[in-house]
Scaffold this motif. Structure first.
Motif, PDB file in Angstrom:
ATOM      1  N   CYS A  52      -1.231  -8.773   9.862  1.00 47.19           N
ATOM      2  CA  CYS A  52      -2.507  -9.486  10.030  1.00 47.19           C
ATOM      3  C   CYS A  52      -2.706 -10.579   8.991  1.00 47.19           C
ATOM      4  N   SER A  53      -1.649 -11.272   8.649  1.00 43.04           N
ATOM      5  CA  SER A  53      -1.771 -12.405   7.755  1.00 43.04           C
ATOM      6  C   SER A  53      -2.649 -13.476   8.390  1.00 43.04           C
ATOM      7  N   THR A  54      -3.521 -14.078   7.605  1.00 42.60           N
ATOM      8  CA  THR A  54      -4.494 -15.118   7.990  1.00 42.60           C
ATOM      9  C   THR A  54      -5.674 -14.563   8.782  1.00 42.60           C
ATOM     10  N   ARG A  55      -5.694 -13.270   9.098  1.00 41.70           N
ATOM     11  CA  ARG A  55      -6.841 -12.702   9.818  1.00 41.70           C
ATOM     12  C   ARG A  55      -8.026 -12.520   8.865  1.00 41.70           C
ATOM     13  N   LEU A  56      -9.211 -12.537   9.447  1.00 43.57           N
ATOM     14  CA  LEU A  56     -10.416 -12.394   8.641  1.00 43.57           C
ATOM     15  C   LEU A  56     -10.751 -10.946   8.323  1.00 43.57           C
ATOM     16  N   GLY A  57     -10.000 -10.018   8.840  1.00 41.58           N
ATOM     17  CA  GLY A  57     -10.205  -8.608   8.545  1.00 41.58           C
ATOM     18  C   GLY A  57      -9.000  -7.807   8.975  1.00 41.58           C
ATOM     19  N   CYS A  58      -8.730  -6.718   8.260  1.00 42.31           N
ATOM     20  CA  CYS A  58      -7.556  -5.907   8.586  1.00 42.31           C
ATOM     21  C   CYS A  58      -7.681  -4.540   7.942  1.00 42.31           C
ATOM     22  N   ARG A  59      -7.113  -3.540   8.596  1.00 42.78           N
ATOM     23  CA  ARG A  59      -6.998  -2.195   8.032  1.00 42.78           C
ATOM     24  C   ARG A  59      -5.563  -1.737   8.199  1.00 42.78           C
ATOM     25  N   VAL A  60      -4.906  -1.425   7.104  1.00 46.31           N
ATOM     26  CA  VAL A  60      -3.565  -0.840   7.122  1.00 46.31           C
ATOM     27  C   VAL A  60      -3.722   0.638   6.799  1.00 46.31           C
ATOM     28  N   LEU A  61      -3.331   1.480   7.719  1.00 51.23           N
ATOM     29  CA  LEU A  61      -3.574   2.920   7.626  1.00 51.23           C
ATOM     30  C   LEU A  61      -2.240   3.649   7.505  1.00 51.23           C
ATOM     31  N   ARG A  62      -2.076   4.370   6.402  1.00 49.47           N
ATOM     32  CA  ARG A  62      -0.855   5.107   6.129  1.00 49.47           C
ATOM     33  C   ARG A  62      -1.207   6.559   5.805  1.00 49.47           C
ATOM     34  N   PRO A  63      -0.213   7.452   5.762  1.00 49.20           N
ATOM     35  CA  PRO A  63      -0.517   8.868   5.503  1.00 49.20           C
ATOM     36  C   PRO A  63      -1.125   9.131   4.132  1.00 49.20           C
ATOM     37  N   ASN A  64      -0.725   8.315   3.130  1.00 48.70           N
ATOM     38  CA  ASN A  64      -1.158   8.581   1.755  1.00 48.70           C
ATOM     39  C   ASN A  64      -2.054   7.505   1.163  1.00 48.70           C
ATOM     40  N   CYS A  65      -2.285   6.421   1.893  1.00 46.14           N
ATOM     41  CA  CYS A  65      -3.120   5.359   1.348  1.00 46.14           C
ATOM     42  C   CYS A  65      -3.688   4.502   2.464  1.00 46.14           C
ATOM     43  N   VAL A  66      -4.750   3.780   2.115  1.00 42.49           N
ATOM     44  CA  VAL A  66      -5.451   2.930   3.079  1.00 42.49           C
ATOM     45  C   VAL A  66      -5.803   1.608   2.394  1.00 42.49           C
ATOM     46  N   LEU A  67      -5.616   0.531   3.113  1.00 38.76           N
ATOM     47  CA  LEU A  67      -6.004  -0.803   2.661  1.00 38.76           C
ATOM     48  C   LEU A  67      -6.944  -1.403   3.696  1.00 38.76           C
ATOM     49  N   ARG A  68      -8.005  -2.045   3.238  1.00 37.81           N
ATOM     50  CA  ARG A  68      -8.909  -2.719   4.177  1.00 37.81           C
ATOM     51  C   ARG A  68      -9.519  -3.940   3.512  1.00 37.81           C
ATOM     52  N   PHE A  69      -9.652  -5.027   4.265  1.00 35.16           N
ATOM     53  CA  PHE A  69     -10.396  -6.184   3.789  1.00 35.16           C
ATOM     54  C   PHE A  69     -11.185  -6.783   4.942  1.00 35.16           C
ATOM     55  N   GLU A  70     -12.311  -7.400   4.596  1.00 36.27           N
ATOM     56  CA  GLU A  70     -13.199  -8.057   5.565  1.00 36.27           C
ATOM     57  C   GLU A  70     -13.873  -9.231   4.852  1.00 36.27           C
ATOM     58  N   THR A  71     -14.501 -10.099   5.643  1.00 37.83           N
ATOM     59  CA  THR A  71     -15.284 -11.183   5.056  1.00 37.83           C
ATOM     60  C   THR A  71     -16.759 -10.805   4.951  1.00 37.83           C
ATOM     61  N   ASN A  72     -17.093  -9.583   5.260  1.00 34.65           N
ATOM     62  CA  ASN A  72     -18.428  -9.043   4.998  1.00 34.65           C
ATOM     63  C   ASN A  72     -18.283  -7.803   4.125  1.00 34.65           C
ATOM     64  N   GLN A  73     -19.290  -7.517   3.340  1.00 38.85           N
ATOM     65  CA  GLN A  73     -19.216  -6.364   2.442  1.00 38.85           C
ATOM     66  C   GLN A  73     -19.427  -5.084   3.240  1.00 38.85           C
ATOM     67  N   PHE A  74     -18.373  -4.309   3.406  1.00 43.28           N
ATOM     68  CA  PHE A  74     -18.405  -3.106   4.232  1.00 43.28           C
ATOM     69  C   PHE A  74     -18.481  -1.826   3.406  1.00 43.28           C
ATOM     70  N   TYR A  75     -18.440  -1.922   2.095  1.00 43.37           N
ATOM     71  CA  TYR A  75     -18.466  -0.743   1.227  1.00 43.37           C
ATOM     72  C   TYR A  75     -19.698  -0.785   0.336  1.00 43.37           C
ATOM     73  N   ASN A  76     -20.079   0.374  -0.185  1.00 42.71           N
ATOM     74  CA  ASN A  76     -21.178   0.449  -1.143  1.00 42.71           C
ATOM     75  C   ASN A  76     -20.724  -0.118  -2.484  1.00 42.71           C
ATOM     76  N   GLN A  77     -21.643  -0.780  -3.153  1.00 38.01           N
ATOM     77  CA  GLN A  77     -21.285  -1.447  -4.402  1.00 38.01           C
ATOM     78  C   GLN A  77     -20.850  -0.460  -5.477  1.00 38.01           C
TER      79      GLN A  77
END
Length: 302
Positions: free
Chosen positions: A221-246
């Motif tokens: 998902c290079s150049t995408r405005l949001g993505c979630r990479v889901l693996r058995p031992n770790c997770v990566l996520r990015f978005e252009t809106n704040q989706f997590y608590n501060q």
């Protein structure tokens, strides 16, 4: 049936439908393992699996969102690893784990091993111990179909942010390996990201998992405005809106360091804590002072 009764019944049906639809997590992803075999319905393996799933709804120890559970005896023993996102409180964590595990069992009926990722949590179960095992599969990637208007600048900023968060998450202690942050792209756009490992991963394994996740994001998902990479031992996520608590749930403070350190050559009995200089000096001074008072009293009496 009167028109008013019919209208009320339709209202209840629509309300029930709305409530059920709200329970569906649009972020739900799952994988059913075909290599671990299947179990027979109403046999010990399913009973043990149901035991674990039922515990998710009633967990009283938050444990900072990480759980390593098991039920039953070999060869029907079931193992489970569960992880909630680092900014999730206990109620939201329990709800997510219960929902995700229940849905996973329905989607992967009869599979002895399965994995699911929801918006706030990860659930895995298998017929083998999962704790501390760095694994490459199963994994998946989901992305926002919209592309960044300035892809080169967006990717450069995002890569720098992810590298910083990866190092922070991997360096986390045994209770939680989670990092969240944001960076500004150009003059107006902000990208938000979280990275997290299951705390049973040591720093090296967590770094390895997150590096794999970064590589997957770049190919998925290079150049995408949001993505979630889901693996058995770790997770990566990015978005252009704040989706997590501060702020995440605070971890306990480390124990205070001692004010004095024993000599490197000193040795102490395991059952006797080291004694500070202050505790040696003040009782001795007190003894001398008491002796002085006693002698003075005797002199005055004489």
């Amino acid at each position: 049936m009167g028109s008013s009764s019919t209208t009320f019944l339709l209202f209840l049906l629509s309300l029930a439908t709305l409530t059920l639809s709200q329970l569906n997590d649009v972020y739900f992803q799952h994988d059913c393992s075909d290599t671990s075999g299947n179990y027979t319905a109403n046999r010990p393996y399913e009973t043990n699996l149901n035991t674990i799933i039922s515990r998710f709804a009633t967990l009283t120890d938050f444990n900072y969102g990480f759980f390593n559970l098991s039920a039953g005896q070999s060869p029907d023993k079931v193992y489970s690893i569960a992880l909630c996102r680092g900014d999730t409180n206990q109620d939201a964590c329990n709800t997510c784990l219960n929902y995700t595990a229940t849905e996973l069992k329905q989607f992967c009926s009869r599979n002895k091993a399965a994995t699911a990722w929801s918006q706030f949590c990860l659930v895995r179960y298998a017929n083998r111990d999962l704790y501390g095992q760095l694994e490459n599969d199963p994994r998946t990637c989901a992305f926002n179909p919209m592309n960044a208007s300035n892809p080169d600048q967006f990717n450069q900023t995002l890569n720098e942010l992810l590298n910083e968060l990866s190092a922070e998450a991997a360096a986390g202690g045994p209770l939680r390996k989670y990092a969240a942050g944001n960076a500004t792209v150009g003059s107006s756009q902000t990208v938000y990201a979280t990275m997290q490992c299951t705390p049973d991963m040591d720093e090296q394994n967590c770094s390895t998992c997150l590096n794999f996740a970064i590589n997957e994001y770049q190919s998925c998902c290079s150049t995408r405005l949001g993505c979630r990479v889901l693996r058995p031992n770790c997770v990566l996520r990015f978005e252009t809106n704040q989706f997590y608590n501060q702020t995440a749930v605070p971890l306990p403070s480390p124990p205070p360091s001692p004010t004095t350190s024993p000599s490197p050559t000193a040795s102490f009995s395991p059952t006797s804590p080291p004694t500070s200089m202050a505790s040696l000096e003040f009782p001795a001074f007190g003894f001398v002072f008491a002796l002085f008072l006693t002698l003075s009293s005797m002199l005055l009496l004489n």
